[in-house]
Structures are given as C-alpha cells and as structure tokens.
Design a protein around this motif. Sequence first.
Motif, PDB file in Angstrom:
ATOM      1  N   SER A 303      -5.017  22.225  26.880  1.00 54.91           N
ATOM      2  CA  SER A 303      -5.851  23.395  27.137  1.00 54.91           C
ATOM      3  C   SER A 303      -5.423  24.125  28.399  1.00 54.91           C
ATOM      4  CB  SER A 303      -7.310  22.958  27.274  1.00 54.91           C
ATOM      5  OG  SER A 303      -7.490  22.199  28.461  1.00 54.91           O
ATOM      6  N   LYS A 304      -5.908  25.344  28.537  1.00 50.23           N
ATOM      7  CA  LYS A 304      -5.626  26.136  29.723  1.00 50.23           C
ATOM      8  C   LYS A 304      -6.172  25.475  30.987  1.00 50.23           C
ATOM      9  CE  LYS A 304      -6.150  30.791  31.655  1.00 50.23           C
ATOM     10  NZ  LYS A 304      -6.684  32.167  31.410  1.00 50.23           N
ATOM     11  N   PRO A 305      -7.420  24.936  30.984  1.00 55.38           N
ATOM     12  CA  PRO A 305      -7.895  24.227  32.183  1.00 55.38           C
ATOM     13  C   PRO A 305      -7.033  23.028  32.544  1.00 55.38           C
ATOM     14  CG  PRO A 305      -9.753  24.802  30.783  1.00 55.38           C
ATOM     15  CD  PRO A 305      -8.513  25.107  29.995  1.00 55.38           C
ATOM     16  N   ALA A 306      -6.559  22.285  31.541  1.00 55.05           N
ATOM     17  CA  ALA A 306      -5.688  21.137  31.819  1.00 55.05           C
ATOM     18  C   ALA A 306      -4.385  21.587  32.472  1.00 55.05           C
ATOM     19  CB  ALA A 306      -5.396  20.362  30.529  1.00 55.05           C
ATOM     20  N   ARG A 307      -3.825  22.673  31.968  1.00 58.70           N
ATOM     21  CA  ARG A 307      -2.582  23.195  32.535  1.00 58.70           C
ATOM     22  C   ARG A 307      -2.800  23.634  33.987  1.00 58.70           C
ATOM     23  NH1 ARG A 307       1.035  24.379  28.347  1.00 58.70           N
ATOM     24  NH2 ARG A 307       2.194  25.834  29.654  1.00 58.70           N
ATOM     25  N   ASP A 308      -3.933  24.305  34.235  1.00 54.18           N
ATOM     26  CA  ASP A 308      -4.208  24.774  35.591  1.00 54.18           C
ATOM     27  C   ASP A 308      -4.392  23.602  36.543  1.00 54.18           C
ATOM     28  OD1 ASP A 308      -5.040  27.138  37.407  1.00 54.18           O
ATOM     29  OD2 ASP A 308      -6.673  25.687  37.653  1.00 54.18           O
ATOM     30  N   LEU A 309      -5.119  22.571  36.090  1.00 51.78           N
ATOM     31  CA  LEU A 309      -5.338  21.410  36.957  1.00 51.78           C
ATOM     32  C   LEU A 309      -4.018  20.723  37.280  1.00 51.78           C
ATOM     33  CD1 LEU A 309      -7.227  19.491  38.446  1.00 51.78           C
ATOM     34  CD2 LEU A 309      -7.467  18.197  36.311  1.00 51.78           C
ATOM     35  N   LEU A 310      -3.147  20.556  36.299  1.00 51.01           N
ATOM     36  CA  LEU A 310      -1.851  19.926  36.556  1.00 51.01           C
ATOM     37  C   LEU A 310      -1.035  20.739  37.557  1.00 51.01           C
ATOM     38  CD1 LEU A 310      -0.856  18.699  32.976  1.00 51.01           C
ATOM     39  CD2 LEU A 310      -1.353  17.265  34.969  1.00 51.01           C
ATOM     40  N   HIS A 311      -1.056  22.050  37.423  1.00 47.15           N
ATOM     41  CA  HIS A 311      -0.322  22.877  38.381  1.00 47.15           C
ATOM     42  C   HIS A 311      -0.906  22.729  39.795  1.00 47.15           C
ATOM     43  CE1 HIS A 311       2.708  25.147  36.197  1.00 47.15           C
ATOM     44  NE2 HIS A 311       1.866  25.277  35.172  1.00 47.15           N
ATOM     45  N   ARG A 312      -2.207  22.587  39.912  1.00 47.70           N
ATOM     46  CA  ARG A 312      -2.832  22.505  41.230  1.00 47.70           C
ATOM     47  C   ARG A 312      -2.698  21.108  41.852  1.00 47.70           C
ATOM     48  NH1 ARG A 312      -8.460  25.312  41.907  1.00 47.70           N
ATOM     49  NH2 ARG A 312      -7.699  25.177  44.058  1.00 47.70           N
ATOM     50  N   LEU A 313      -2.593  20.091  41.021  1.00 47.79           N
ATOM     51  CA  LEU A 313      -2.354  18.736  41.537  1.00 47.79           C
ATOM     52  C   LEU A 313      -0.881  18.518  41.852  1.00 47.79           C
ATOM     53  CD1 LEU A 313      -4.613  16.617  39.138  1.00 47.79           C
ATOM     54  CD2 LEU A 313      -5.016  17.009  41.580  1.00 47.79           C
ATOM     55  N   LEU A 314      -0.011  19.059  41.024  1.00 47.51           N
ATOM     56  CA  LEU A 314       1.434  18.856  41.176  1.00 47.51           C
ATOM     57  C   LEU A 314       2.071  20.026  41.912  1.00 47.51           C
ATOM     58  CD1 LEU A 314       2.086  17.338  37.645  1.00 47.51           C
ATOM     59  CD2 LEU A 314       2.087  16.120  39.838  1.00 47.51           C
ATOM     60  N   GLU A 315       1.351  20.573  42.861  1.00 49.44           N
ATOM     61  CA  GLU A 315       1.848  21.607  43.760  1.00 49.44           C
ATOM     62  C   GLU A 315       2.707  20.934  44.827  1.00 49.44           C
ATOM     63  OE1 GLU A 315       3.067  24.335  45.956  1.00 49.44           O
ATOM     64  OE2 GLU A 315       1.748  25.104  44.357  1.00 49.44           O
TER      65      GLU A 315
END
Length: 407
Positions: A303-315
Amino acid sequence: MVKNLRSPVAYAKMKGLMSYFSALIKERKALASDLMLKLVASPKMYRRFDSHGFLGPEEDGADTLCFRDASPEKVTAADFDYLKVIGTGSFGKVLLARHKESEKYYAVKVLQKHTILQRKEQRHIMCERSVLLRALHHPFLVRLHYCFQTGGKLYFVLDYASGGELFYHLQREHVFSEPRARFYAAEIASALGYLHGLDIIYRDLKLENVLLDRHGHILLTDFGLCKEGIDVEGRTGTFCGTPEYLSPEVLEQREYDRTTDWWALGVVLHEMLYGQPPFFSESRSRMLQNILHQPLFLGPGISKPARDLLHRLLEKDPEKRLQNLAELESHPFFSSINWTELVEKKVRPPFKPSLSGPVDLVHFDPEFTQLPVPPSLGVCEGSGLAFPGFSYTSENYPAVTSQPSQR
C-alpha cells in the motif's frame, strides 16, 4: 538504479550461510573505506550471537563447580531438566528446560565463561543482565527469571517463546501479508520505544531476535549489544550489529543515536513484506555499498502508507528519519492500530502458533533441535565466585521499577 531481485528462498539460504558473518566490532581505527574492505575480506570480524558451532562436547566436561554470589540465591543448574537445544550462539546454546519443582518451562541460555573471558566480552554479558532487569515491565520484551553460574558456565533463565523465531516463520512462508507485518512491526516498535524511554539503544534488531509466544505476540530477545545511558540527545560510536541491518551512519563509523533502531525496523518491515532486506546482495561488498549509496527501490504489491513508512524509516540521513515512537504511532500505516490495546495484548495476533504442548518444537529450526543436549549442564557442586553480581532470582530481589522517560 539496480536491485538484486533474489527470491526469498535464495535469500533465506544465503542468510544462513552469512550467520557467522555478524555481530560486533570494538575497534574504530580505520576510515570507512578501509572498514568496507575489511568487512569483505574478513567475515570473522563479525561475531554474531546466533552463529553456530560452540559449546561442543569437548567443552561440556569442563569445570562444573557451582558459584554463588553473596545473596539469598537458591536456584542452581541442578534445579532444571534440560530437554532440547532451541538455539545457538557465539558463547553457548539456548535450551528448553523444565524447572523440576514448579514444572514450569523456560528458555535457558548457557554461556561458556572461558569464551567470554577470552574475547573480553564480560561487559556485554553484564549489560545484557542489566537490560533484562530493567525491561521487566514491557509485554513484548523477554523477561529474566533467574541468573546463576557454575565454574565454567553462566545461565540466563528466560521466558520460553514456544512460537519460535519470526525468521523461521518468514523463511517458510516467504512473505507476510500487510496486516500481519503491521501487527509485528507495531509490537516491535512498542518494545523499542520502551527501551528508548529507558535511555537504551537496542542495536541488534533482526528477525532472529524476534520471537513469538504461544499466542502469537512477539518477544524481543538478546540484549548483549544494547547501549545504556543514551538519552534523547545522546550519541554513541561503537561499531556493532548485523550486516543486513546496519544503518549508513553505523557503517560510516559516525556517531549515531536512537534512530539507528528505527532504520533496523525498516529493514525488518521490508523483509516481512518483500521476503528480503532492502539492499541485499549476495556480494557482501555490494550489499554494504548499497546500504550507503543505493536509493531505496520498492517493488509493487504494498500500500501507499506502507511505501511511505519504509521510505521514512530507511532514510539514509538520520536527521530526516522518523525519530521516535510517537511519530510511528501517528503514521497512516498504523492507523488501524489501537496502541493502548496493543500493549495490553487486547489486539488479536493474526497468527497463533499451532502447538500440541510446551515441548512441541515444530516452530523451531531442526538445525537446532537435532543437536544433542550437552551433558553435565545440571551438575552443581562446591562454591566460589567468578562473575561478581551476576546471580539473580526474581523471588528474592525486588522488581526493578524504572519506567521509561516521557521525553
């Protein structure tokens, strides 16, 4: 942008081969580029707790005198029946054991003193004990019940998580559904946030250190790499961890803070959703270079929220990464999670391990359970002292009441 799209099965096999490649480096002498070369050339630089091939028969007949601290300690190695090996590590084995009098089942971590002393790891062992005592009040952290020692061994008596390692379940199922991954990520995040509130950085989050209890809730274990005394503004610089989960700032030997744990959570979440870490490569040097330099690539299917969370954790920039549990709790990916009910274990786990009884080891890797139980584990004679202050009995000591700060 190139990504090595290995299958989950191939990754699981590769990860098994790399298990000896991990854990902790004390020296911080070289520049990051030199370090990268050493990591590639010398896998023994990593000593990961769950690597294999120690506490062999040649060691089991060693000194079995039972040492006690000057305390009302009454629990000894002879009070348990040691039934099966359920895990292995750099200093010893983890065994399923039954307390003879109460008939309760525990996971007993048995460590070899001579190996600890030879590698000068006493501080990390005592740190693990300290963190275990401070973590008594969180439902998703494994609890310590007893510590005691014999002449040649140290014993941690811990909660027995009969559901086994989360890594073993993912290895069999390849990927988890998004709701299931969300549940595990939320419980892990809650545990990490609690440790951070106690000014502790965990530093060793990986699927092998996430266990499932008989109901399907997670239990975080193995606190030997924790760093205590790091408040919200604090930094540390020790190079340690497991290759796939290392944040860029750790790899570059820069000082780092609590956000290195949130990076590792991002790696774990990516593994659950895609079946492998985000920057994985069969080439060790390429994998480490990927962590440092490759942009995050996310395949379809989440999902879009999952993608956003991964980008924000794996920054890669820790300053731009998600900073604390409160930010995770408010993220859209966790919008369906009631965090109060989660900590109270009122949220039903998406998976409950099927078990016929406490000695049903179907959720443990046969690589462990087929190993012979070392002899003489229950022998306890004499007196003396080798690791002062190690012994602990929850029945004779007041519970540690330190609570996480609200910073």
